[in-house]
Scaffold this active site. Structure first.
Site, PDB file in Angstrom:
ATOM      1  N   ASP A 233       0.869  -1.165   0.000  1.00  0.00           N
ATOM      2  CA  ASP A 233       0.000   0.000   0.000  1.00  0.00           C
ATOM      3  C   ASP A 233       0.915   1.227   0.000  1.00  0.00           C
ATOM      4  OD1 ASP A 233      -2.172   1.633  -0.001  1.00  0.00           O
ATOM      5  OD2 ASP A 233      -3.192   0.668   1.663  1.00  0.00           O
TER       6      ASP A 233
HETATM    7  C1  BGC Z   1      -5.118   3.044   0.199  1.00  0.00           C
HETATM    8  C2  BGC Z   1      -5.295   1.981  -0.842  1.00  0.00           C
HETATM    9  C3  BGC Z   1      -5.226   2.581  -2.218  1.00  0.00           C
HETATM   10  C4  BGC Z   1      -3.901   3.308  -2.372  1.00  0.00           C
HETATM   11  C5  BGC Z   1      -3.699   3.914  -3.740  1.00  0.00           C
HETATM   12  C6  BGC Z   1      -3.903   3.906  -0.071  1.00  0.00           C
HETATM   13  O1  BGC Z   1      -3.856   5.009   0.772  1.00  0.00           O
HETATM   14  O2  BGC Z   1      -5.038   2.450   1.461  1.00  0.00           O
HETATM   15  O3  BGC Z   1      -6.511   1.311  -0.638  1.00  0.00           O
HETATM   16  O4  BGC Z   1      -5.392   1.588  -3.187  1.00  0.00           O
HETATM   17  O5  BGC Z   1      -3.854   4.345  -1.413  1.00  0.00           O
HETATM   18  O6  BGC Z   1      -4.493   4.996  -3.950  1.00  0.00           O
END
Ligand code: BGC
Length: 747
Positions: free
Chosen positions: A295
């Site tokens: 993530d």
């Molecule tokens: C979130 C994810 C997301 C990623 C990309 C993160 O802050 O937890 O779910 O896919 O950002 O945007």
């Protein structure tokens, strides 16, 4: 004579590639869907790549379009040109994607195309109800179709990778991200996970209309302590395996192309550093063949977690655990070279990660055509089509859950000459999209007021009063709202949360109706007109007080682009509601977590002895939720009778008669639950094991039967083996987890 050595050399190289491919296939690294030619291409590339180029493939860069954390690489164009990026996120439209792809393909040394990712969570331009709302439809075909359309629209704008499905089981509605998942139940979560992966990925990417899916957040992100986002997860191994892991596994079994690690730690180990999770379980036990991405900056965050002294140490932990791609943190970019020199990581681990990423590119067809997803014509013809809008409208109606309908207040009587729409969410387009709405434009969304204006002819007077704001203490609009209510034949009260009060970084410690909305509701309902509350929210709310005074309540979540039209279809009675909630609604915040598949305890509370003191209960609130999992009313009634359980060989069949005893046709979600009465470890009082959504005509009865096997009754034991135990079982069938008829059987 001279060509002889050259010939031998290429023969030798071919032989080496052959061995490498055999090895890769044997290790299950290359996906089954990869052709031989593509496998050769991947190995060929790896053999030509410099270390910097390899690390580049493991680097995911973000544009600052929708940043949920620090956006670090302002110089991303230069990084792409020099082969130091493998994928880009938050970047779309054919022109923009083509521009960046060209840098990678025409200017970098090896011309390896980029993958383009985006959070396509509930639609891309056509926004569908939030995932928690879609889950309430219990319609797997519709959920799959919503993802097909999402993939079609996203891929028409250059995107070929989505960060979905989010399959985190969540029992705590304080956590804002419950909006993105399927609710509290593991079995249902598995079915929805599979449907969503199928929808996004289809059978092949060859048509350029499907995208790589990414199951997230691996693992157990939904169990964040106290529902506070990014918080630690402290969980027993049995609960982890029994309740939280299965939906990720279901997505892997459905062929999901990628997995995203979660921000949280599990029992002291951040997921991004967990070799057990990412390698032993995911790759070795589950046989996952795609690639693992972190993530947003999760590698860097391991310094804050306190398991790495610096980002370099964190990068070392991540690669050795089995992380292939670093989202936006540049932790690999800046450190893997040195770590290799110091022998803290191996070249073969780096190669393996690169292989996973290149295999996905090959599978997408990007080596054959890097511009497969850059089709200007598709961008103009496949986005926001009439078919997509019609379908979105149907899905909105199907996601609505009728929570209360005293005296058949709803639907709005056909004779109503004037309808007052009151409340801060009655005329909001913006909030209809909820959170994570990809490229959805709120200007194109239909508000509830617009839905009513579209539906009702000029003879019906539609009046609007805002009454109050969503979340402040201003009350000076309430008088005008009461006046409008008193002058109308029917009142709709549109209440709830704003679209951004759920989703990431949107935990709430008190999940009551925010601001002055309860005061507004109280004053308006006192006006004495037939009144229905329409709720908009990304999580179950604690609405006990509202439930006491409101004649009718329709839960509508955030419906997306067609919200206003789809909700009006239900309120007007054009569509009979059939949704059922997939997360229990607590009576108050202090009751959280409250979920249906509880265990009995040694001192269970019994409603037959309400004053018993030394039992598991609260002094000030019942144990049961306000609305239980699986609950939802219809404009007709369904009655259940004649449950039978029979056993033949390995099959256990449970059936019951379901009668539509009301006055109109309607759909019912018939649910099957099982209780294993005595186990070697304690078992839940009931667990969902099947459901069928059926249209039953008024006055008709249908016999609904479910067949399960003994294996469906197996569960995890303390040594983490999974098997069923002989003994007595209760089987339940009904229209909610709390209203069931039962039969028993013995195995
Ligand atoms: C979130 C994810 C997301 C990623 C990309 C993160 O802050 O937890 O779910 O896919 O950002 O945007």
């Amino acid at each position: 004579m001279h060509c002889y050595p050259g010939f031998l050399k290429s023969l030798f190289l071919t032989f080496i590639f052959y061995l490498l491919i055999q090895n890769a296939c044997a290790q299950g690294i290359i996906t089954k869907r990869l052709s031989r030619a593509d496998s050769i291409k991947v190995e060929n590339l790896i053999s030509q790549m410099t270390l910097a180029e390899k690390i580049g493939q493991l680097t995911l860069l973000a544009s600052a379009w929708n940043a949920t954390g620090p956006a670090m690489n302002a110089n991303y164009e230069q990084l792409i040109r020099t082969g130091k990026a493998g994928a880009v996120l938050n970047f779309y439209t054919v022109d923009k994607v083509r521009e960046l792809q060209k840098l990678a393909v025409s200017e970098s040394r090896l011309g390896i195309p980029l993958i383009f990712g985006n959070d396509v969570i509930h639609g891309h331009r056509t926004i569908f109800p939030i995932p928690l709302g879609q889950a309430a439809s219990w319609d797997l075909t519709a959920i799959e179709k919503a993802e097909q359309i999402a993939a079609m629209e996203a891929s028409a704008e250059g995107i070929n990778w989505t960060y979905a499905p989010m399959v985190d089981i969540a029992r705590d509605p304080r956590w804002g991200r419950v909006a993105e998942g399927a609710g509290e139940d593991t079995w249902l979560g598995c079915q929805i996970a599979k449907a969503r992966v199928r929808g996004f990925q289809g059978d092949s990417y060859a048509d350029g209309k499907h995208v790589l899916a990414c199951v997230k957040h691996f693992a157990a992100y939904g169990a964040a302590v106290a529902g506070r986002d990014y918080n630690v997860v402290d969980i027993s191994p049995v609960t982890l395996h029994e309740n939280y892991l299965p939906p990720y596994k279901a997505a892997v079994d459905a062929g999901v192309a990628s997995v995203m690690t979660s921000f949280n730690e599990i029992n002291g180990v951040p997921s991004t550093a967990s070799h057990w999770l990412l390698t032993d379980l995911l790759r070795k036990e589950w046989g996952f063949r795609g690639f693992v991405v972190t993530d947003w900056t999760s590698i860097n965050e391991m310094v804050s977690h306190g398991v790495a002294a610096d980002v370099k140490a964190a990068a070392c932990l991540a690669l050795n655990a089995g992380v292939d791609m670093d989202m936006q943190g540049s932790a690999y970019l800046n450190n893997l070279g040195e770590l290799l020199k110091e022998n803290q990581v191996t070249l073969s681990a780096i190669d393996e990660a690169v292989r996973h990423v290149l295999a996905a590119k090959a599978e997408l067809g990007l080596f054959a055509d890097p511009y497969l997803f850059c089709n200007k014509q598709r961008e103009q013809t496949e986005i926001m089509t009439k078919e997509s809008q019609d379908f979105a409208r149907e899905l909105v109606a199907e996601s609505c859950v009728l929570l209360k309908n005293y005296n058949n207040t709803l639907p709005v009587p056909p004779g109503a000459k004037s309808i007052a729409l009151i409340g801060p969410l009655a005329d909001s387009r913006k909030d209809m999209l909820g959170n994570w709405y990809s490229a959805g434009k709120w200007e194109q969304a239909v508000s509830l007021l617009e839905g009513f204006r579209n539906r009702y002819s000029k003879q019906t007077k539609i009046v609007y009063e805002k009454g109050c704001n969503i979340n402040d203490s201003v009350v000076n609009g309430i008088d005008a709202a009461v006046k409008a209510a008193s002058e109308a034949d029917f009142v709709i009260l549109a209440l709830g949360e704003s679209g951004d009060m759920s989703g990431e970084a949107a935990s709430r410690s008190n999940i009551d109706l925010p601001g002055m909305q309860y005061q507004l509701a109280e004053a308006v309902i006192k006006a004495g007109k037939p009144t229905a509350v329409v709720l908009f929210n990304g999580r179950p709310l604690a609405i006990s007080k509202l439930n006491q005074i409101a004649p009718a309540i329709l839960e509508t979540w955030f419906g997306g682009t067609q919200a206003g039209n789809g909700i009006t279809d239900v309120l007007s009675g054009d569509v009979n509601p059939s949704g059922k909630i997939t997360m229990s609604f607590p009576r108050n915040t202090g009751q959280i977590p409250v979920y249906y598949n509880v265990k009995n305890t040694g001192r269970p509370y019994s409603p037959d002895r309400p004053n018993e003191k030394y039992v598991s209960r609260y002094l000030d609130c019942p144990n049961t939720p306000l609305y239980p999992f699986g609950f939802g009313l219809s404009y007709t009634n369904f009655t259940y009778a004649g449950i039978k359980a029979s056993i033949e060989g390995n099959s256990i069949t449970i059936s019951a008669n379901v009668t539509n005893s009301g006055k109109r046709d309607g759909e019912e979600v018939v649910q099957l639950y099982i209780q294993d009465k005595v186990g070697s470890i304690t078992r839940p009082l009931k667990e969902l094991k099947g459901f069928k959504k059926l249209m039953i005509k008024k006055g008709e009865s249908v016999n609904v039967s479910f067949t399960i096997s003994r294996e469906d009754l197996s569960f995890y034991h303390p040594d983490l083996t999974k098997y069923w135990e002989p003994g007595e079982f209760n089987a339940f069938i009904g229209g909610s987890s709390a209203e069931l008829i039962s039969a028993s059987f013995k195995l």
